[in-house]
Design a protein around this motif. Structure first.
Motif, PDB file in Angstrom:
ATOM      1  N   LEU A  91       0.827  -1.208   0.000  1.00 42.26           N
ATOM      2  CA  LEU A  91       0.000   0.000   0.000  1.00 42.26           C
ATOM      3  C   LEU A  91       0.861   1.257   0.000  1.00 42.26           C
ATOM      4  O   LEU A  91       0.497   2.270  -0.608  1.00 42.26           O
ATOM      5  CB  LEU A  91      -0.930  -0.007   1.210  1.00 42.26           C
ATOM      6  N   GLN A  92       1.998   1.202   0.684  1.00 34.49           N
ATOM      7  CA  GLN A  92       2.901   2.345   0.700  1.00 34.49           C
ATOM      8  C   GLN A  92       3.402   2.659  -0.714  1.00 34.49           C
ATOM      9  O   GLN A  92       3.463   3.826  -1.124  1.00 34.49           O
ATOM     10  CB  GLN A  92       4.091   2.063   1.630  1.00 34.49           C
ATOM     11  N   THR A  93       3.726   1.624  -1.477  1.00 35.43           N
ATOM     12  CA  THR A  93       4.201   1.807  -2.850  1.00 35.43           C
ATOM     13  C   THR A  93       3.122   2.420  -3.725  1.00 35.43           C
ATOM     14  O   THR A  93       3.389   3.356  -4.507  1.00 35.43           O
ATOM     15  CB  THR A  93       4.630   0.448  -3.443  1.00 35.43           C
ATOM     16  N   TYR A  94       1.891   1.928  -3.614  1.00 37.85           N
ATOM     17  CA  TYR A  94       0.789   2.484  -4.404  1.00 37.85           C
ATOM     18  C   TYR A  94       0.551   3.951  -4.048  1.00 37.85           C
ATOM     19  O   TYR A  94       0.348   4.800  -4.929  1.00 37.85           O
ATOM     20  CB  TYR A  94      -0.502   1.691  -4.162  1.00 37.85           C
ATOM     21  N   ALA A  95       0.574   4.251  -2.742  1.00 38.65           N
ATOM     22  CA  ALA A  95       0.320   5.618  -2.293  1.00 38.65           C
ATOM     23  C   ALA A  95       1.390   6.574  -2.808  1.00 38.65           C
ATOM     24  O   ALA A  95       1.075   7.693  -3.267  1.00 38.65           O
ATOM     25  CB  ALA A  95       0.249   5.654  -0.772  1.00 38.65           C
TER      26      ALA A  95
ATOM     27  N   ASP B 214     -11.434  -8.180   4.810  1.00 42.29           N
ATOM     28  CA  ASP B 214     -12.160  -8.298   6.073  1.00 42.29           C
ATOM     29  C   ASP B 214     -11.284  -7.975   7.276  1.00 42.29           C
ATOM     30  O   ASP B 214     -11.722  -8.110   8.417  1.00 42.29           O
ATOM     31  CB  ASP B 214     -12.737  -9.715   6.217  1.00 42.29           C
ATOM     32  N   HIS B 215     -10.053  -7.576   7.038  1.00 40.95           N
ATOM     33  CA  HIS B 215      -9.172  -7.153   8.129  1.00 40.95           C
ATOM     34  C   HIS B 215      -8.382  -5.921   7.686  1.00 40.95           C
ATOM     35  O   HIS B 215      -8.251  -5.646   6.488  1.00 40.95           O
ATOM     36  CB  HIS B 215      -8.213  -8.274   8.537  1.00 40.95           C
ATOM     37  N   GLU B 216      -7.848  -5.182   8.619  1.00 44.90           N
ATOM     38  CA  GLU B 216      -7.067  -3.999   8.293  1.00 44.90           C
ATOM     39  C   GLU B 216      -5.719  -4.388   7.690  1.00 44.90           C
ATOM     40  O   GLU B 216      -5.211  -5.487   7.938  1.00 44.90           O
ATOM     41  CB  GLU B 216      -6.831  -3.148   9.552  1.00 44.90           C
ATOM     42  N   PRO B 217      -5.104  -3.492   6.905  1.00 47.07           N
ATOM     43  CA  PRO B 217      -3.775  -3.791   6.374  1.00 47.07           C
ATOM     44  C   PRO B 217      -2.750  -3.913   7.491  1.00 47.07           C
ATOM     45  O   PRO B 217      -2.862  -3.255   8.529  1.00 47.07           O
ATOM     46  CB  PRO B 217      -3.477  -2.594   5.465  1.00 47.07           C
TER      47      PRO B 217
ATOM     48  N   SER C 204       2.479  -4.042   5.022  1.00 46.75           N
ATOM     49  CA  SER C 204       2.029  -3.356   3.809  1.00 46.75           C
ATOM     50  C   SER C 204       2.166  -1.837   3.912  1.00 46.75           C
ATOM     51  O   SER C 204       2.552  -1.171   2.951  1.00 46.75           O
ATOM     52  CB  SER C 204       0.573  -3.724   3.516  1.00 46.75           C
ATOM     53  N   ILE C 205       1.837  -1.281   5.082  1.00 44.66           N
ATOM     54  CA  ILE C 205       1.978   0.166   5.295  1.00 44.66           C
ATOM     55  C   ILE C 205       2.163   0.426   6.783  1.00 44.66           C
ATOM     56  O   ILE C 205       1.435  -0.117   7.624  1.00 44.66           O
ATOM     57  CB  ILE C 205       0.762   0.943   4.742  1.00 44.66           C
ATOM     58  N   ASN C 206       3.141   1.243   7.097  1.00 44.00           N
ATOM     59  CA  ASN C 206       3.464   1.533   8.484  1.00 44.00           C
ATOM     60  C   ASN C 206       2.323   2.270   9.168  1.00 44.00           C
ATOM     61  O   ASN C 206       1.629   3.082   8.544  1.00 44.00           O
ATOM     62  CB  ASN C 206       4.749   2.371   8.547  1.00 44.00           C
ATOM     63  N   SER C 207       2.133   1.978  10.451  1.00 39.54           N
ATOM     64  CA  SER C 207       1.034   2.614  11.194  1.00 39.54           C
ATOM     65  C   SER C 207       1.208   4.123  11.314  1.00 39.54           C
ATOM     66  O   SER C 207       0.250   4.841  11.587  1.00 39.54           O
ATOM     67  CB  SER C 207       0.922   1.995  12.593  1.00 39.54           C
TER      68      SER C 207
END
Length: 417
Positions: free
Chosen positions: A142-146, A165-168, A172-175
């Protein structure tokens, strides 16, 4: 016997009688109702197949001829859902623009260092949908896409939809990432409700019927929603006299499932020990992990230098959405390219052509209600399989496992062991 135990026993007797009556009713009316008819599941659609269907429905120019009906309904849902970063700082929302008939939609859209499952574009706005029905998060996905969306000069307004059905995960992306304020999580039940509601306004009956079947697949095979057709049973459970007993049964069942998993894996482990010079060793996830998804067991070469295993893995919680095949050890380690191709060839020689992915040289989905040792169930969360798992004995289920292990070992070159 305590009063609670007595109440539970009495409730179970009532429920058993109702289920028997329901079974008789289904036998009489099945040909008219076909409540278990789910033709889409026959094709075992994967992640990319689901993405293609969604892109088809969201595209105003596609042959469903319903224009922006489904895309508008999806965007309306996004406007009601808070972004990820809002959990600790109060809810905040993203302004989702109107996407018209000039909308561009692509599946598996390639960018540097990645591929977006679905990209929705208009002149200056974009929605990236990361479709995660079963798979693990990719590293920095997700970080790469963003970062890519943020650097596109012609995109002024962008959003990432994490369809799962669950959070990333942190993987995938740092909190602490600033881009979390641009990400919305949508679960598959929310998506199902939106599509189902929109389909009611479809002017074409064929489109409406297709969407209803697709929604049923998402609810049952992805979201794991069990159909509840017996209204009398539900009414019985809601009775105040039965509510406490129903709650006790509900709370005990997850522990029963854990016990079944533990017993089953120990049975396989014991069977491994009984084989002289067995070249593989069995490992499995702990019972407490089956409620979090990705539970499984795998046979790894006793030679620890070899990074592959025969893997049986549940992609969803509670032992559902099983696949099996050859993967990298722990399903997170990439197999060296030459070995990857050789293992793929070995599995294809043993079982025929099937799917492959980054971590799996060869894999296949489980099947609905299999009866042959050549198959494997797509879910173990049913009375039939739980009973076998709890028995601690040889069963159709253990025979299914050993059929695959032995078939592969019998035709595999010894250098891979």
């Amino acid at each position: 016997m305590s009063e609670e135990t007595r109440n539970v026993s009495q409730l179970l007797q009532v429920v058993k009688a109702l289920l028997n009556a329901e079974k008789l009713n289904q036998a009489n009316y099945a040909s008219r109702l076909a409540e278990n008819f789910a033709p889409i599941s026959l094709f075992n659609p994967g992640e990319t197949d689901i993405s293609r269907v969604l892109a088809f429905l969201f595209n105003p120019k596609e042959r469903h001829e319903q224009g922006e009906l489904f895309l508008d309904a999806f965007c309306q849902l996004l406007r009601k859902l808070p972004v990820l970063s809002s959990q600790e700082n109060g809810k905040s929302f993203i302004s989702i623009p109107k996407f018209g008939d000039s909308t561009f939609i692509a599946v598996e859209y390639t960018i540097p260092n990645g591929r977006m499952d679905i990209l929705i574009r208009n002149a200056d706005s974009a929605i990236c949908i990361e479709n995660k029905p079963w798979a693990n998060d990719g590293k920095d996905q997700l970080q790469t896409y963003a970062q890519w969306l943020e650097t596109q000069r012609d995109i002024k307004n962008w959003t990432i939809v994490y369809l799962s059905d669950h959070e990333p995960t942190e993987w995938s992306i740092n909190s602490n990432s600033i881009f979390r304020s641009k990400i919305i999580q949508v679960d598959f039940l929310q998506l199902s409700k939106v599509l189902e509601t929109a389909a009611k306004f479809s002017l074409a009956p064929s489109v409406r019927y297709f969407v209803e079947l697709f929604v049923r697949f998402l609810r049952q095979n992805v979201a794991g929603e069990a159909p509840m057709t017996d209204k009398i049973l539900l009414k019985t459970l809601k009775d105040p006299q039965n509510l406490a007993a129903a709650m006790a049964i509900y709370e005990a069942f997850p522990e029963l499932r854990k016990e079944a998993w533990k017993t089953f894996c120990q049975t396989l482990s014991k069977q491994c020990e009984e084989i002289n010079n067995f070249p593989l060793k069995l490992e499995y996830t702990e019972p407490d992990e089956i409620n979090s998804g990705f539970a499984g067991f795998w046979f790894k070469p006793a030679n620890n230098q070899l990074n592959w295993c025969i893997n049986f893995e549940a992609q969803k919680i509670n032992l559902t959405q099983f696949c099996w095949g050859i993967s990298g050890y722990n399903n997170r380690e990439v197999i060296e390219p030459v070995l990857y191709q050789e293992l793929k060839n070995e599995a294809t020689k043993a079982f025929g052509n099937e799917r492959h992915s980054k971590y799996w040289p060869w894999w296949k989905w489980g099947e609905e209600n299999p009866t042959s040792t050549k198959s494997f169930p797509i879910e173990l969360n049913s009375v039939k399989w739980l009973e076998m798992m709890l028995s601690g004995k040889d069963s159709l289920l253990t025979d299914m496992v050993w059929d695959k292990v032995n078939t592969l070992l019998n035709c595999m070159n010894k250098k891979y062991l």
